[in-house]
Design a protein around this motif. Structure first.
Motif, PDB file in Angstrom:
ATOM      1  N   MET A 118       0.860  -1.137  -0.009  1.00  0.00           N
ATOM      2  CA  MET A 118       0.181   0.101  -0.133  1.00  0.00           C
ATOM      3  C   MET A 118       0.467   1.027   0.334  1.00  0.00           C
ATOM      4  O   MET A 118       0.229   2.476  -0.356  1.00  0.00           O
ATOM      5  CB  MET A 118      -0.752  -0.278   1.372  1.00  0.00           C
ATOM      6  CG  MET A 118      -2.139  -1.038   1.039  1.00  0.00           C
ATOM      7  SD  MET A 118      -3.174  -1.089  -0.478  1.00  0.00           S
ATOM      8  CE  MET A 118      -4.111   1.076  -0.667  1.00  0.00           C
ATOM      9  N   CYS A 121       1.468   3.091  -3.917  1.00  0.00           N
ATOM     10  CA  CYS A 121      -0.053   3.261  -4.219  1.00  0.00           C
ATOM     11  C   CYS A 121      -0.703   4.526  -3.298  1.00  0.00           C
ATOM     12  O   CYS A 121      -1.403   4.330  -2.428  1.00  0.00           O
ATOM     13  CB  CYS A 121      -1.586   2.230  -3.937  1.00  0.00           C
ATOM     14  SG  CYS A 121      -1.103   0.687  -3.920  1.00  0.00           S
ATOM     15  N   ASP A 123      -2.259   8.645  -3.827  1.00  0.00           N
ATOM     16  CA  ASP A 123      -3.268   9.177  -3.032  1.00  0.00           C
ATOM     17  C   ASP A 123      -3.629   9.466  -4.680  1.00  0.00           C
ATOM     18  O   ASP A 123      -4.555   8.729  -5.695  1.00  0.00           O
ATOM     19  CB  ASP A 123      -3.457  10.353  -2.583  1.00  0.00           C
ATOM     20  CG  ASP A 123      -3.899  10.104  -1.341  1.00  0.00           C
ATOM     21  OD1 ASP A 123      -3.663   9.261  -0.824  1.00  0.00           O
ATOM     22  OD2 ASP A 123      -3.732  10.931  -0.367  1.00  0.00           O
ATOM     23  N   LEU A 126      -4.930   5.600  -6.397  1.00  0.00           N
ATOM     24  CA  LEU A 126      -6.008   5.796  -6.034  1.00  0.00           C
ATOM     25  C   LEU A 126      -6.960   5.972  -6.528  1.00  0.00           C
ATOM     26  O   LEU A 126      -8.116   5.235  -6.745  1.00  0.00           O
ATOM     27  CB  LEU A 126      -5.727   5.211  -4.384  1.00  0.00           C
ATOM     28  CG  LEU A 126      -5.051   4.559  -3.509  1.00  0.00           C
ATOM     29  CD1 LEU A 126      -5.778   4.769  -2.051  1.00  0.00           C
ATOM     30  CD2 LEU A 126      -5.360   2.903  -3.510  1.00  0.00           C
ATOM     31  N   ASN A 127      -6.593   6.603  -6.533  1.00  0.00           N
ATOM     32  CA  ASN A 127      -7.974   8.486  -7.503  1.00  0.00           C
ATOM     33  C   ASN A 127      -7.692   8.278  -8.680  1.00  0.00           C
ATOM     34  O   ASN A 127      -9.136   9.572  -9.441  1.00  0.00           O
ATOM     35  CB  ASN A 127      -8.129   9.615  -7.047  1.00  0.00           C
ATOM     36  CG  ASN A 127      -8.065   9.624  -5.423  1.00  0.00           C
ATOM     37  OD1 ASN A 127      -9.642   9.100  -4.648  1.00  0.00           O
ATOM     38  ND2 ASN A 127      -7.748  10.250  -4.971  1.00  0.00           N
ATOM     39  N   PRO A 132     -13.134   5.213  -8.416  1.00  0.00           N
ATOM     40  CA  PRO A 132     -12.072   5.357  -7.174  1.00  0.00           C
ATOM     41  C   PRO A 132     -12.749   4.729  -6.153  1.00  0.00           C
ATOM     42  O   PRO A 132     -11.668   3.877  -5.829  1.00  0.00           O
ATOM     43  CB  PRO A 132     -12.050   6.987  -6.783  1.00  0.00           C
ATOM     44  CG  PRO A 132     -13.676   7.380  -7.496  1.00  0.00           C
ATOM     45  CD  PRO A 132     -14.118   6.695  -9.180  1.00  0.00           C
ATOM     46  N   ALA A 136      -9.763   1.298  -5.052  1.00  0.00           N
ATOM     47  CA  ALA A 136      -9.472   1.342  -3.758  1.00  0.00           C
ATOM     48  C   ALA A 136      -9.604  -0.423  -3.219  1.00  0.00           C
ATOM     49  O   ALA A 136      -8.250  -0.639  -2.463  1.00  0.00           O
ATOM     50  CB  ALA A 136     -10.326   2.548  -3.219  1.00  0.00           C
ATOM     51  N   ARG A 175      -3.618  -4.853 -10.544  1.00  0.00           N
ATOM     52  CA  ARG A 175      -3.863  -3.589 -10.447  1.00  0.00           C
ATOM     53  C   ARG A 175      -4.038  -3.108 -11.627  1.00  0.00           C
ATOM     54  O   ARG A 175      -4.479  -2.946 -11.605  1.00  0.00           O
ATOM     55  CB  ARG A 175      -2.919  -2.956 -10.031  1.00  0.00           C
ATOM     56  CG  ARG A 175      -2.608  -1.502  -9.799  1.00  0.00           C
ATOM     57  CD  ARG A 175      -1.673  -0.945  -9.147  1.00  0.00           C
ATOM     58  NE  ARG A 175      -0.806  -1.248  -9.370  1.00  0.00           N
ATOM     59  CZ  ARG A 175       0.408  -0.162 -10.414  1.00  0.00           C
ATOM     60  NH1 ARG A 175      -1.111   1.035 -11.483  1.00  0.00           N
ATOM     61  NH2 ARG A 175       0.939  -0.438 -10.921  1.00  0.00           N
ATOM     62  N   LYS A 179      -7.803  -1.478 -13.066  1.00  0.00           N
ATOM     63  CA  LYS A 179      -8.177  -0.460 -13.596  1.00  0.00           C
ATOM     64  C   LYS A 179      -8.523  -0.738 -14.802  1.00  0.00           C
ATOM     65  O   LYS A 179      -9.545   0.454 -14.869  1.00  0.00           O
ATOM     66  CB  LYS A 179      -6.382   0.649 -13.664  1.00  0.00           C
ATOM     67  CG  LYS A 179      -6.287   2.078 -14.169  1.00  0.00           C
ATOM     68  CD  LYS A 179      -5.717   3.007 -13.727  1.00  0.00           C
ATOM     69  CE  LYS A 179      -5.255   3.615 -14.515  1.00  0.00           C
ATOM     70  NZ  LYS A 179      -6.319   4.327 -16.162  1.00  0.00           N
ATOM     71  N   SER A 249      -8.432   7.751   1.194  1.00  0.00           N
ATOM     72  CA  SER A 249      -7.202   7.537   1.026  1.00  0.00           C
ATOM     73  C   SER A 249      -5.527   6.996   1.510  1.00  0.00           C
ATOM     74  O   SER A 249      -6.051   5.677   2.399  1.00  0.00           O
ATOM     75  CB  SER A 249      -6.318   9.541   1.452  1.00  0.00           C
ATOM     76  OG  SER A 249      -6.348   9.690   2.824  1.00  0.00           O
ATOM     77  N   GLN A 250      -4.779   7.152   0.964  1.00  0.00           N
ATOM     78  CA  GLN A 250      -3.889   5.951   1.611  1.00  0.00           C
ATOM     79  C   GLN A 250      -3.260   5.950   2.571  1.00  0.00           C
ATOM     80  O   GLN A 250      -2.872   5.158   3.232  1.00  0.00           O
ATOM     81  CB  GLN A 250      -1.616   6.788   0.294  1.00  0.00           C
ATOM     82  CG  GLN A 250      -1.327   5.275   0.994  1.00  0.00           C
ATOM     83  CD  GLN A 250       0.256   5.874  -0.077  1.00  0.00           C
ATOM     84  OE1 GLN A 250       0.280   7.106   0.847  1.00  0.00           O
ATOM     85  NE2 GLN A 250       0.729   5.360  -0.185  1.00  0.00           N
TER      86      GLN A 250
END
Length: 597
Positions: A118, A121, A123, A126-127, A132, A136, A175, A179, A249-250
């Motif tokens: 993590m 990864c 922010d 993640l967005n 999103p 996430a 990942r 996406k 958020s992260q």
């Protein structure tokens, strides 16, 4: 470890050195090209990356010569030579001594592993998706799944039949695929994501059939609709400690991860708490075996123990032990008696099996009864101590089965003395088979090749009823109402056969519920009652059963023989269960014909 190329590229980017980095993957015919790149970079001050040095062992001496003859006066200070390799004994010692060595190992512990994933990864990542929230949460679930796959290896064979080197690149691929699908589809394709993860990205490394079933079961826990829709209410394990937090958020994800226990409980892997004992026991045994292998065994002649008594020399110990084993080793069986008692018959295929088994045991007994007397003579200097006899001596002194014996013997993980006791029990079983005829209850552990025995039982049924044998399979009935040791099963089964000698790990048999249940605390193995194997035509599995794999020994992994059978896996055992089969798959439940003692 894992492939460090991406880490090196990121490092080069941070130093604005990407343009002067040249790389090549070594292999057949790539050596001269690599030598040209090194020569050019040495004067220009560029970087050279040679990947997979273990695939070009024949060229490594030339690489050693190039590095040894390198002149600092004509070499640029900014020149760097990077090498990547799997561990290999052929790697030049000079390069290891003069170079800076780095290893890349996954973090130990589930919490550290997920946090490491993590941390990569941020922010922005993640967005960077049209969905999103779903991205996430599923990315966090993939990180958790990745850590489970890696950390499960520490439990040994109950974790994975064969240990696999899952790498961060597997997670990165998942990942990117996640996406892509979320950006291009409104509905999350959970089945597609599970298939890609379990069958291709991670499953591509998995070779064992049972491990493939396991990884499919594990990914279904983490990549599912509940992770996205229920969030923290959906738990990854019965304790409720592990779940996907409500995070924006992260930092939110990391804050939750810091609350997790440092020591990961086995239940998050789907394993029973007894696995901690199994893991600690395996580590202790490995340590003791290493100590035994490297200990000094110099001449102890003239030495004395704590009470002043003289200590036997190594040769005396081996000589006495060889004599003891030789005295307790039974004589070879008369194969003519087996031929007379069990003639080859169309309607009784088990006759062929028992004769083949007797021949295999005779071969093993012949090796023991020939090598042990020769070894005793060699210790006394009467004959030459050959390499084979030296191997026998090392096995006797370290209480391990010599390679010459295990090569013709049955698969076993027992130490020498326990192995020899087991051999005597097996030979006694074969002699009772000869004297009393086919037993009413068969001790499957005493058979070299149990797959052949099962085939013979099915062949008897198929020939008696004129069925095609490839349409026959076994249904089973656990006879927990009978005790073999007390002679409850004195009459042979009307069809099929009664078999005993199974040990269960990861589960146990409930005599009250007549099905599988969870093991008792600190009880690593439990015995399964006698089982009635009933051949049936076109038998299909049914709900409420778990296909429990049967292995010969606890290592579980095996190699494929020329017959198409595994050297370890025997077959599946359809045991009744009130739990979902996935519970026992993740628990590593299995049956064994022999233990370590």
């Amino acid at each position: 470890g894992s492939d460090p190329v991406n880490d090196l590229l990121e490092f080069a980017q941070s130093l604005n050195a990407v343009q002067k980095l040249d790389s090549i993957s070594l292999g057949q015919g790539q050596g001269p090209k690599a030598a040209t790149m090194i020569d050019r970079a040495r004067t220009s001050g560029s970087w050279v990356l040679l990947c997979n040095c273990h695939l070009c062992i024949s060229w490594l001496p030339e690489l050693e010569r190039i590095c040894e003859q390198m002149n600092p006066e004509t070499t640029s200070e900014s020149y760097r030579l990077w090498l990547t390799s799997m561990p290999t004994s052929h790697f030049p010692a000079l390069l290891l001594q003069n170079g800076v060595k780095m290893t890349n190992e996954p973090p130990k512990g589930l919490r550290a592993n997920v946090m490491g994933s993590m941390l990569k990864c941020d922010d922005r990542m993640l967005n960077d998706c049209t969905q999103p929230d779903a991205f996430a949460r599923l990315l966090f679930a993939f990180c958790f799944f990745h850590a489970i796959c890696q950390d499960r290896r520490r439990f040994g064979a109950i974790g994975w039949n064969t240990p696999y080197n899952f790498t961060p690149e597997d997670l990165t691929t998942n990942r990117r695929q996640l996406k892509y699908f979320l950006d291009n589809y409104e509905d999350v394709p959970y089945e597609v994501l599970r298939f890609l993860g379990a069958q291709i990205n991670y499953g591509g490394r998995v070779t064992d059939k049972k491990d493939k079933v396991l990884i499919e079961s594990m990914i279904s826990i983490f990549i599912c609709r509940e992770v996205v829709e229920d969030g923290p209410d959906y738990k990854f394990s019965p304790s409720g400690l592990f779940y996907c937090p409500e995070a924006a958020s992260q930092e939110d994800f990391l804050r939750y991860l810091k609350t997790l226990p440092i020591t990961t409980p086995p239940e998050v892997f789907g394993l029973h708490s007894n696995c901690e004992i199994t893991c600690a026991e395996a580590e202790s045994m490995a340590l003791l075996q290493d100590v035994l292998a490297v200990r000094s065994v110099g001449d102890t002649a003239g030495a004395s123990g704590g009470d002043g008594a003289p200590v036997q020399s190594k040769e005396d110990v081996m000589y006495e032990l060889a004599g003891k084993i030789l005295a307790e080793t039974p004589t070879e069986m008369n194969l003519d008696d087996f031929e007379e008692a069990f003639p080859t018959k169309y309607e009784e295929s088990r006759n062929t099996v028992v004769k083949q088994e007797a021949g295999k045991y005779n071969q093993l007994l012949s090796v023991l009864r020939s090598q042990l007397p020769m070894f005793r003579k060699a210790v006394k200097g009467l004959v030459v101590m050959t390499e084979d006899l030296e191997t026998v001596g090392r096995g006797l002194y370290s209480n391990s089965v010599p390679q010459a014996w295990s090569a013709v013997g049955f698969l076993s993980m027992k130490p020498l003395m326990a192995w020899h006791k087991d051999l005597n029990e097996r030979v006694a079983f074969m002699r009772s088979w000869l004297e009393d005829g086919h037993p009413s209850v068969f001790w499957l552990s005493g058979i070299f090749f149990p797959q052949a025995f099962f085939t013979a039982v099915m062949q008897n049924y198929a020939r008696a009823n004129r069925y095609a044998i490839d349409r026959i399979d076994f249904d089973i009935e656990v006879r927990d109402d009978c005790k073999v040791d007390e002679g409850d099963l004195l009459v042979p089964a009307p069809t099929g056969c009664y078999i005993h000698g199974f040990f269960l790990e990861g589960c146990r048999w409930s005599y009250q519920k007549h099905c599988l249940t969870y093991p008792k605390p600190k009880e690593l193995f439990s015995q399964l009652p006698a089982v009635h194997f009933k051949p049936e035509l076109d038998w299909k599995t049914r709900s409420g059963v778990f296909a429990c794999p049967i292995y010969k020994v606890l290592s579980r992994s095996g190699t494929l023989m020329t017959t198409g059978h595994s050297t370890n896996f025997v077959r599946d055992l359809a045991l009744p269960s009130n739990e979902d089969p996935g519970v026992w798959i993740r628990a590593g439940a299995a049956a064994f014909l022999a233990l370590r003692y």
